[in-house]
Design a protein around this motif. Sequence first.
Motif, PDB file in Angstrom:
ATOM      1  N   THR A  50      52.497 -28.223  34.378  1.00  0.00           N
ATOM      2  CA  THR A  50      52.676 -28.605  35.785  1.00  0.00           C
ATOM      3  C   THR A  50      51.997 -29.941  36.101  1.00  0.00           C
ATOM      4  O   THR A  50      52.175 -30.463  37.204  1.00  0.00           O
ATOM      5  CB  THR A  50      52.068 -27.547  36.739  1.00  0.00           C
ATOM      6  N   LEU A  51      51.249 -30.453  35.177  1.00  0.00           N
ATOM      7  CA  LEU A  51      50.605 -31.746  35.443  1.00  0.00           C
ATOM      8  C   LEU A  51      51.679 -32.801  35.699  1.00  0.00           C
ATOM      9  O   LEU A  51      52.620 -32.915  34.925  1.00  0.00           O
ATOM     10  CB  LEU A  51      49.729 -32.155  34.249  1.00  0.00           C
ATOM     11  N   ARG A  75      44.611 -24.726  22.972  1.00  0.00           N
ATOM     12  CA  ARG A  75      45.146 -23.918  24.077  1.00  0.00           C
ATOM     13  C   ARG A  75      44.176 -22.791  24.452  1.00  0.00           C
ATOM     14  O   ARG A  75      43.959 -22.521  25.647  1.00  0.00           O
ATOM     15  CB  ARG A  75      46.490 -23.316  23.670  1.00  0.00           C
ATOM     16  N   ARG A  88      45.904 -38.605  30.344  1.00  0.00           N
ATOM     17  CA  ARG A  88      45.638 -37.212  29.963  1.00  0.00           C
ATOM     18  C   ARG A  88      44.683 -37.143  28.773  1.00  0.00           C
ATOM     19  O   ARG A  88      43.877 -36.216  28.662  1.00  0.00           O
ATOM     20  CB  ARG A  88      46.948 -36.487  29.624  1.00  0.00           C
ATOM     21  N   LEU A  91      45.740 -15.677  34.804  1.00  0.00           N
ATOM     22  CA  LEU A  91      44.968 -16.135  33.656  1.00  0.00           C
ATOM     23  C   LEU A  91      43.748 -15.248  33.446  1.00  0.00           C
ATOM     24  O   LEU A  91      43.298 -15.046  32.337  1.00  0.00           O
ATOM     25  CB  LEU A  91      44.498 -17.575  33.885  1.00  0.00           C
ATOM     26  N   LEU A 109      50.691 -23.983  32.851  1.00  0.00           N
ATOM     27  CA  LEU A 109      49.817 -24.720  33.772  1.00  0.00           C
ATOM     28  C   LEU A 109      49.697 -26.191  33.362  1.00  0.00           C
ATOM     29  O   LEU A 109      49.804 -27.090  34.202  1.00  0.00           O
ATOM     30  CB  LEU A 109      48.418 -24.088  33.784  1.00  0.00           C
ATOM     31  N   ILE A 110      49.485 -26.391  32.093  1.00  0.00           N
ATOM     32  CA  ILE A 110      49.377 -27.778  31.614  1.00  0.00           C
ATOM     33  C   ILE A 110      50.688 -28.516  31.906  1.00  0.00           C
ATOM     34  O   ILE A 110      50.691 -29.688  32.264  1.00  0.00           O
ATOM     35  CB  ILE A 110      49.029 -27.809  30.111  1.00  0.00           C
ATOM     36  N   SER A 155      50.502 -18.863  19.346  1.00  0.00           N
ATOM     37  CA  SER A 155      50.728 -20.218  19.842  1.00  0.00           C
ATOM     38  C   SER A 155      52.035 -20.789  19.282  1.00  0.00           C
ATOM     39  O   SER A 155      52.847 -21.357  20.014  1.00  0.00           O
ATOM     40  CB  SER A 155      49.532 -21.094  19.455  1.00  0.00           C
ATOM     41  N   ALA A 159      50.648 -18.711  30.019  1.00  0.00           N
ATOM     42  CA  ALA A 159      50.277 -19.216  31.345  1.00  0.00           C
ATOM     43  C   ALA A 159      49.542 -20.543  31.237  1.00  0.00           C
ATOM     44  O   ALA A 159      49.750 -21.456  32.043  1.00  0.00           O
ATOM     45  CB  ALA A 159      49.418 -18.185  32.077  1.00  0.00           C
ATOM     46  N   THR A 160      48.705 -20.668  30.225  1.00  0.00           N
ATOM     47  CA  THR A 160      47.963 -21.917  30.031  1.00  0.00           C
ATOM     48  C   THR A 160      48.910 -23.074  29.752  1.00  0.00           C
ATOM     49  O   THR A 160      48.806 -24.150  30.353  1.00  0.00           O
ATOM     50  CB  THR A 160      46.971 -21.766  28.856  1.00  0.00           C
ATOM     51  N   VAL A 161      49.848 -22.829  28.839  1.00  0.00           N
ATOM     52  CA  VAL A 161      50.818 -23.871  28.505  1.00  0.00           C
ATOM     53  C   VAL A 161      51.626 -24.256  29.740  1.00  0.00           C
ATOM     54  O   VAL A 161      51.876 -25.436  29.997  1.00  0.00           O
ATOM     55  CB  VAL A 161      51.742 -23.405  27.356  1.00  0.00           C
ATOM     56  N   ASP A 201      56.066 -21.773  20.858  1.00  0.00           N
ATOM     57  CA  ASP A 201      56.784 -23.019  20.623  1.00  0.00           C
ATOM     58  C   ASP A 201      58.044 -22.823  19.788  1.00  0.00           C
ATOM     59  O   ASP A 201      58.712 -23.797  19.457  1.00  0.00           O
ATOM     60  CB  ASP A 201      55.860 -24.020  19.903  1.00  0.00           C
ATOM     61  N   ILE A 244      42.546 -28.706  35.348  1.00  0.00           N
ATOM     62  CA  ILE A 244      43.210 -28.721  34.033  1.00  0.00           C
ATOM     63  C   ILE A 244      42.787 -29.960  33.249  1.00  0.00           C
ATOM     64  O   ILE A 244      42.471 -29.892  32.066  1.00  0.00           O
ATOM     65  CB  ILE A 244      44.744 -28.675  34.200  1.00  0.00           C
ATOM     66  N   ARG A 246      42.403 -22.366  28.020  1.00  0.00           N
ATOM     67  CA  ARG A 246      42.539 -21.092  28.735  1.00  0.00           C
ATOM     68  C   ARG A 246      41.168 -20.545  29.118  1.00  0.00           C
ATOM     69  O   ARG A 246      40.939 -20.183  30.278  1.00  0.00           O
ATOM     70  CB  ARG A 246      43.263 -20.082  27.842  1.00  0.00           C
ATOM     71  N   THR A 300      48.339 -14.906  28.396  1.00  0.00           N
ATOM     72  CA  THR A 300      47.370 -15.887  28.892  1.00  0.00           C
ATOM     73  C   THR A 300      47.613 -17.261  28.252  1.00  0.00           C
ATOM     74  O   THR A 300      47.476 -18.290  28.910  1.00  0.00           O
ATOM     75  CB  THR A 300      45.928 -15.445  28.594  1.00  0.00           C
ATOM     76  N   LEU A 301      48.003 -17.240  26.984  1.00  0.00           N
ATOM     77  CA  LEU A 301      48.329 -18.514  26.344  1.00  0.00           C
ATOM     78  C   LEU A 301      49.561 -19.148  26.983  1.00  0.00           C
ATOM     79  O   LEU A 301      49.599 -20.357  27.241  1.00  0.00           O
ATOM     80  CB  LEU A 301      48.589 -18.307  24.846  1.00  0.00           C
TER      81      LEU A 301
END
Lengths: 208, 292
Positions: free
Chosen positions: B52-53, A183, A46, A204, B49-50, B11, B45-47, B15, A136, A187, B42-43
């Motif tokens: 899901t890796l 982040r 990663r 998004l 998404l990451i 952010s 959703a980004t977290v 957390d 990603i 995004r 949106t933040l």
Amino acid sequence: MKTMSSFSTLENDERQLISQARRGDVDAFNALVLMHQDHVFTAAYRVMGDQASAADYAQDAFITAFRKLDTYRGGSFRAWLVRIATNLCLDALRREKRRPAVSVEAITGESGDLPIADDSDSPEDIAQSRELQRAIQACIEALNPDQRAVLVLSDVEGFNYQDIAQTVNTQVGTVKSRLSRARAAVRDCLQGLGELLPPAYRLLNDEQ
Amino acid sequence: MNDLNDLELLSAYLDGELNPEERASLETRLADDPTLRRELNTLRATVELIGTLPTLRAPRNFTLPQSTRRSRTVPFPALFSAVSAAAALALLVAGILLVTQTPATDQPMAVNIAQAPTDTAERRLDVTFEADAPQAQILTTIVPQPAPSMTMLTPEVGAAMMDLMTDEDGGAGADAELFSAAPLEEAESAPSDDAQREMGEMAEPPVAGLVQATPSPFPTQAPPPTASPALTQTLAPSATVTRAPTMTLEPVPVTAAEEASEPVNAGVILLVLGLGFALAALMSYLWLRRGQ
């Protein structure tokens, strides 16, 4: 040697192996390697973004870990290994000063050597998520090394701010700001993909 | 500017890293501010998404070969213990020799030393690198007493110390281990951690070499080092405390005779220093054992 019945067998095994490895037992250490190598490799991948160097640094991390086993002071052994691997990768990235620009080809290209995921899903899931994974990963790689390491430690590895600060040898406040910018950058990068994102993640693109 | 600050707040909020006041204040603002809410979503959703890796499969096994050694660098206490033990032994031997074997003629020590053939001294010098003479190995460990460090030791001694560390007992009998690297059977058969006892057993064979090459650490040593360049190079980093480590390696000029005119006193000083090092060795060894 503490013996507490509340530890699971796996944790007890791991403790046992660690203390054997401390006394120089390579077999015991190799058992630990096999337990954690997927995870350590993933963390390295990663951060590095390519399979060959991720494998190199994962290997280095295990060699370093064996030598420095005395500095392991309890807590999650996996997290300790990931810290070592991440630091090796970060050092390498800083040395290289490489910062690959993310391109649409890199994000969508079919030729990427994406390593095989550990869990097997249905073929459609894989096809869909592979494209997403690649996107990603490419957006992570577009970050600068410091942001990359912090993002991976937080959002891939689940470290808290304190642990991240210790790992990359900086202040919690720095972690906080680096992570927020990383982040936001990922995004923005993903938002640029638009239609390439699976519908579930189109949110998004901030309509509403 | 404010956006950047908001970004950090959002952010950290995701957390759970905000303190209660910050959180309460942000939640109040979120309730009133749809733009801020969208930013947060949106933040988030980004977290996600990451997250899901997937965990990847390692492309090969990263197991280590059987020959891998546990530790390349010797932990400081072990090194200190071994060096102190070696120093104690040499100093005690040298001290006892000076005290007990002072010639009736009151001949200065320097003259005794000067009697040693020059080629022996030079051979010993080479030994610093070749290390085929047991005495030389021990002595090279003595020299860097003030700041022991692997770089100052000969490879052979370094290897010996590494063995010492990889030993099952974690350096049990630091003294005995160190000497087992040198072919001195007497030392090997003496697994005691009391340096004095070993000293007694070892007193006989290595005498000549030890007296000849032991750096006399009392500070009254006369002429500044005049040794050959090779040796000076080896010893240079350690010259801080042991002021004149090279004095005995060449036939000593007559000027040294003045200081050495009272070998018994010198011997007593050596004995005291030796006991000091023995104590240091014992303490660091005990500390090491406790840490195991």
